[in-house]
Design an enzyme around this catalytic site. Structure first.
Site, PDB file in Angstrom:
ATOM      1  N   LYS A   1       0.837  -1.197   0.000  1.00  0.00           N
ATOM      2  CA  LYS A   1       0.000   0.000   0.000  1.00  0.00           C
ATOM      3  C   LYS A   1       0.878   1.255   0.000  1.00  0.00           C
ATOM      4  O   LYS A   1       0.694   2.165  -0.801  1.00  0.00           O
ATOM      5  CB  LYS A   1      -0.927  -0.026   1.221  1.00  0.00           C
ATOM      6  CG  LYS A   1      -1.837   1.177   1.327  1.00  0.00           C
ATOM      7  CD  LYS A   1      -2.800   1.043   2.490  1.00  0.00           C
ATOM      8  CE  LYS A   1      -3.519   2.361   2.726  1.00  0.00           C
ATOM      9  NZ  LYS A   1      -4.480   2.325   3.817  1.00  0.00           N
TER      10      LYS A   1
ATOM     11  N   GLU B   1      10.505  -4.605   4.542  1.00  0.00           N
ATOM     12  CA  GLU B   1      10.588  -6.033   4.180  1.00  0.00           C
ATOM     13  C   GLU B   1      10.266  -6.220   2.695  1.00  0.00           C
ATOM     14  O   GLU B   1      10.960  -6.937   1.973  1.00  0.00           O
ATOM     15  CB  GLU B   1       9.588  -6.867   5.007  1.00  0.00           C
ATOM     16  CG  GLU B   1       9.898  -6.968   6.485  1.00  0.00           C
ATOM     17  CD  GLU B   1       9.260  -5.848   7.300  1.00  0.00           C
ATOM     18  OE1 GLU B   1       8.939  -4.774   6.725  1.00  0.00           O
ATOM     19  OE2 GLU B   1       9.113  -6.033   8.518  1.00  0.00           O
TER      20      GLU B   1
ATOM     21  N   GLY C   1      -4.880  -1.878   5.039  1.00  0.00           N
ATOM     22  CA  GLY C   1      -4.071  -3.004   4.555  1.00  0.00           C
ATOM     23  C   GLY C   1      -4.733  -4.345   4.812  1.00  0.00           C
ATOM     24  O   GLY C   1      -4.811  -5.206   3.934  1.00  0.00           O
ATOM     25  N   ARG C   2      -5.242  -4.547   6.020  1.00  0.00           N
ATOM     26  CA  ARG C   2      -5.820  -5.856   6.366  1.00  0.00           C
ATOM     27  C   ARG C   2      -7.227  -6.039   5.806  1.00  0.00           C
ATOM     28  O   ARG C   2      -7.850  -7.068   6.041  1.00  0.00           O
ATOM     29  CB  ARG C   2      -5.790  -6.039   7.886  1.00  0.00           C
ATOM     30  CG  ARG C   2      -6.428  -4.910   8.677  1.00  0.00           C
ATOM     31  CD  ARG C   2      -6.043  -4.997  10.155  1.00  0.00           C
ATOM     32  NE  ARG C   2      -6.492  -3.841  10.930  1.00  0.00           N
ATOM     33  CZ  ARG C   2      -5.824  -2.721  11.079  1.00  0.00           C
ATOM     34  NH1 ARG C   2      -4.656  -2.559  10.477  1.00  0.00           N
ATOM     35  NH2 ARG C   2      -6.301  -1.730  11.814  1.00  0.00           N
TER      36      ARG C   2
ATOM     37  N   GLU D   1      -4.751  -6.853  14.725  1.00  0.00           N
ATOM     38  CA  GLU D   1      -4.219  -5.531  14.364  1.00  0.00           C
ATOM     39  C   GLU D   1      -5.340  -4.489  14.462  1.00  0.00           C
ATOM     40  O   GLU D   1      -5.090  -3.324  14.741  1.00  0.00           O
ATOM     41  CB  GLU D   1      -3.620  -5.554  12.951  1.00  0.00           C
ATOM     42  CG  GLU D   1      -2.695  -4.379  12.678  1.00  0.00           C
ATOM     43  CD  GLU D   1      -1.839  -4.555  11.425  1.00  0.00           C
ATOM     44  OE1 GLU D   1      -0.664  -4.925  11.527  1.00  0.00           O
ATOM     45  OE2 GLU D   1      -2.365  -4.293  10.320  1.00  0.00           O
TER      46      GLU D   1
ATOM     47  N   HIS E   1      -5.407 -33.471  17.498  1.00  0.00           N
ATOM     48  CA  HIS E   1      -4.289 -34.305  17.957  1.00  0.00           C
ATOM     49  C   HIS E   1      -3.152 -33.442  18.498  1.00  0.00           C
ATOM     50  O   HIS E   1      -2.027 -33.913  18.621  1.00  0.00           O
ATOM     51  CB  HIS E   1      -3.801 -35.188  16.812  1.00  0.00           C
ATOM     52  CG  HIS E   1      -4.844 -36.195  16.428  1.00  0.00           C
ATOM     53  ND1 HIS E   1      -4.964 -37.421  17.042  1.00  0.00           N
ATOM     54  CD2 HIS E   1      -5.866 -36.116  15.542  1.00  0.00           C
ATOM     55  CE1 HIS E   1      -5.994 -38.076  16.523  1.00  0.00           C
ATOM     56  NE2 HIS E   1      -6.566 -37.294  15.613  1.00  0.00           N
TER      57      HIS E   1
ATOM     58  N   LYS F   1       9.439  -0.990  14.220  1.00  0.00           N
ATOM     59  CA  LYS F   1      10.028  -0.627  12.926  1.00  0.00           C
ATOM     60  C   LYS F   1      11.131   0.408  13.126  1.00  0.00           C
ATOM     61  O   LYS F   1      12.219   0.307  12.568  1.00  0.00           O
ATOM     62  CB  LYS F   1       8.966   0.004  12.018  1.00  0.00           C
ATOM     63  CG  LYS F   1       7.979  -0.952  11.408  1.00  0.00           C
ATOM     64  CD  LYS F   1       7.175  -0.186  10.354  1.00  0.00           C
ATOM     65  CE  LYS F   1       5.870  -0.848  10.024  1.00  0.00           C
ATOM     66  NZ  LYS F   1       5.009  -0.028   9.182  1.00  0.00           N
TER      67      LYS F   1
HETATM   68  O1  F6P Z   1       1.838  -4.355   9.947  1.00  0.00           O
HETATM   69  C1  F6P Z   1       1.700  -3.018   9.642  1.00  0.00           C
HETATM   70  C2  F6P Z   1       1.209  -2.798   8.256  1.00  0.00           C
HETATM   71  O2  F6P Z   1       1.117  -1.435   8.039  1.00  0.00           O
HETATM   72  C3  F6P Z   1      -0.117  -3.501   7.952  1.00  0.00           C
HETATM   73  O3  F6P Z   1      -1.200  -2.826   8.402  1.00  0.00           O
HETATM   74  C4  F6P Z   1      -0.029  -3.643   6.479  1.00  0.00           C
HETATM   75  O4  F6P Z   1      -0.969  -4.570   6.026  1.00  0.00           O
HETATM   76  C5  F6P Z   1       1.402  -4.078   6.313  1.00  0.00           C
HETATM   77  O5  F6P Z   1       2.111  -3.330   7.272  1.00  0.00           O
HETATM   78  C6  F6P Z   1       1.996  -3.883   4.949  1.00  0.00           C
HETATM   79  O6  F6P Z   1       1.959  -2.547   4.545  1.00  0.00           O
HETATM   80  P1  F6P Z   1       2.154  -2.126   3.036  1.00  0.00           P
HETATM   81  O7  F6P Z   1       1.062  -2.734   2.242  1.00  0.00           O
HETATM   82  O8  F6P Z   1       2.111  -0.624   3.028  1.00  0.00           O
HETATM   83  O9  F6P Z   1       3.491  -2.645   2.582  1.00  0.00           O
END
Ligand code: F6P
Length: 550
Positions: free
Chosen positions: A211, A217, A273-274, A359, A390, A514
């Site tokens: 987003k 990452e 995002g979620r 979240e 199990h 972060k």
């Molecule tokens: O975990 C934090 C967060 O901002 C989430 O809400 C989001 O889904 C994820 O990181 C990834 O963010 P982006 O889509 O901006 O890379």
């Protein structure tokens, strides 16, 4: 917007009435509730689209449910719901509308944010995604060397990974099996390495899903993927356009990374995002299952959106699930909630729900920033049911904790095998029904004794029962049913956040880690002195460097 004064939820009449009711009820026995009302198994059910919900095995009476609905009314759940659907900026800490419901609205709907109708944009992006997905599926989109794309690697994390990765697994039987689709999220290089090691770069498309397009990452993995591709193809930057597309709200950063913005599929800041896998973030999924099935999934979402928006409180499924969670979390001190699918295809469903729920509702200040005096979101956990049986079901059956659970199952298998007299699916579902029965009704000491059990083993073989469960049963797992299920949980989470008076749509809690990671990194790589590093972390960093031979 919320009728309670900030931080005073537990002082409202509705809350106190529930508190009193809880004390008066004492320990409710499910055996007794069913004995008093044998029709309960039919009466305490709801049908929403293809989902049959049985909530009869809950520690509630009609009065409990009435009081819970009054709490919803008193805390302004319906007003907040309507404000969300209208596009008001209910995510107050980020000053954003919360409009994932617009992502699955029909073409002729009108939903405005800041006076502009967003539905045409939503459908324009869906149309572009569909055209692109068809070109990839049909072999018309070719890579740098002219070969058709056969591998799709989605690189994203959190909401830009969990949703499409989960849905890809759920709908695997609807996917084009000639395509290899993988999801990379972990900044641990092992994830990307394992995802691409057996792929032909000439046939590989990377879908960079972020987003913000700033998530470290994702950008790191995307950079490594680009290095791999260009090295393996012995190509220059010009190859990127054919092998990288972006899903983002941030065109500037996408261009800065080197991806042609013609190959960017956008979404908007009003999509959390979620809550985003039914936006452009679902592109890898759409390539896998095709635009038509993606549309069916969106229609499933929309069906439950409309149900949540219009169904009366006593027949409103997301409201009911939200209220049951409040009943256990706030009035029975339950700390967690298990989601136990009896479908192998739903193996990542609970992991997806963890972000959606935890979240969203893992908050301890209210909308005004005041500390809350009540429990908020539960720990959500679970894995496919028979495997759990199990592993950890022992604790649910005979441990000391109250763990409300959702059991999700399907009457018809996607694939059935019949090695003997019993079809495997019937065996699976026999377990599904047996578990909720055992959890609810247990086994009394008398029943154990009647089996001739030696007295010293009676306590060990007794099942207290009274463990509450919801059963969600659908005819068959389809794209639409998946959309219905996800929307059901999205709105359940919404209901709970509204009652707790927290902002379910921000996630400030992930920020500190972060920032600290960025600060610590030079200490690991260069041995740099990091001001303010605590003694424990300093010692750990020194040990790490020693292991690394630095
Ligand atoms: O975990 C934090 C967060 O901002 C989430 O809400 C989001 O889904 C994820 O990181 C990834 O963010 P982006 O889509 O901006 O890379």
């Amino acid at each position: 917007m919320n009728a309670t004064s900030p931080s005073r939820l537990d002082r409202t009449a509705a809350w106190q009435a529930l508190d009193k009711h809880r004390q008066e009820l004492g320990e409710v026995r499910l055996r007794e509730l069913f004995a008093a009302h044998p029709g309960r198994g039919d009466a305490y059910t709801l049908q929403v689209g293809d989902l049959h919900l049985d909530y009869s095995k809950h520690l509630v009476t009609d009065e409990t449910l009435r009081l819970l609905r009054e709490l919803a009314e008193a805390t302004g759940v319906f007003a907040l719901r309507d404000a969300m659907f209208r596009g008001e900026k209910i995510n107050t800490t980020e000053d954003r509308a919360v409009l994932h419901t617009a992502l699955r609205a029909p073409r002729d709907a009108v939903i405005e944010v800041d006076g502009a109708d967003v539905v045409p944009e939503v459908h324009a992006v869906l149309d572009r995604m569909s055209a692109f997905a068809d070109r990839v599926r049909g072999g018309e989109w070719t890579g740098h060397t002219g070969r058709p794309i056969r591998n799709v690697v989605n690189i994203g994390i959190g909401g830009s990974d969990l949703g499409p990765a989960m849905a890809y697994e759920v709908l695997r039987s609807f996917t084009d099996r000639a395509l290899t689709v993988r999801f990379v999220s972990n900044v641990d290089g092992a994830d990307l390495h394992e995802a691409v090691r057996d792929l032909d770069p000439a046939e590989t498309l990377f879908v960079i899903a972020s987003k913000t397009f700033t998530t470290i990452e994702t950008i790191t993995n995307a950079t490594s993927a680009r290095d791999w591709l260009l090295t393996e193809l012995r190509a220059g930057q010009e190859a990127v356009a054919k092998h990288f597309v972006a899903l983002s709200t941030n065109a500037e950063k996408v261009a800065a990374f080197g991806i042609d913005t013609d190959n960017m599929f956008e979404f908007w800041e009003w999509v959390g995002g979620r809550y985003s896998y039914d936006s452009a973030i679902g592109l890898a999924l759409m390539i896998a299952i095709g635009p038509e099935r993606f549309r069916e999934m969106l229609d499933g979402f929309h069906l439950v959106d409309e149900h949540f928006r219009t169904a009366p409180p006593e027949a409103n499924a997301p409201l009911l699930l939200g209220l049951l969670g409040i009943w256990y979390g706030n009035f029975h001190d339950a700390q967690s909630h298990a989601v136990l699918p009896y479908s192998h295809y739903l193996s990542r469903f609970t992991a997806y729900l963890q972000q959606l729920d935890m979240e969203s509702n893992g908050k301890s200040v209210d909308r005004a920033g005041e500390p809350v005096d009540w429990q908020t979101g539960p720990v959500v956990w679970g894995t496919p049911g028979t495997n759990g049986q199990h592993a950890y079901y022992q604790l649910i059956h005979q441990g000391t904790k109250l763990i409300p659970a959702d059991f999700i199952g399907f009457a018809n298998p996607v694939h059935d095998l019949q090695p003997g007299l019993i079809a495997q699916h019937d065996l699976l579902m026999a377990n599904f029904f047996a578990q909720t029965q055992a959890l609810a009704f247990g086994k009394t000491p008398e029943e154990v004794r009647a089996e001739g059990t030696p007295e010293e083993l009676v306590p060990h073989k007794t099942f207290r029962g009274n463990h509450p469960t919801t059963t969600i049963l659908a005819g068959k797992l389809t794209p639409s049913v998946l959309g219905q299920l996800v929307a059901l949980y999205e709105h359940k989470v919404f209901v709970q956040g509204a009652i707790w008076n927290i902002d379910s749509f921000d996630q400030w809690g992930v920020e500190l880690g972060k920032v600290l990671a960025k600060r610590i990194e030079p200490a690991l790589t260069e041995g740099a002195e990091v001001p303010g590093l605590d003694p424990s972390t300093r010692a750990l960093v020194a040990k790490y460097r020693q292991y690394r031979g630095r």
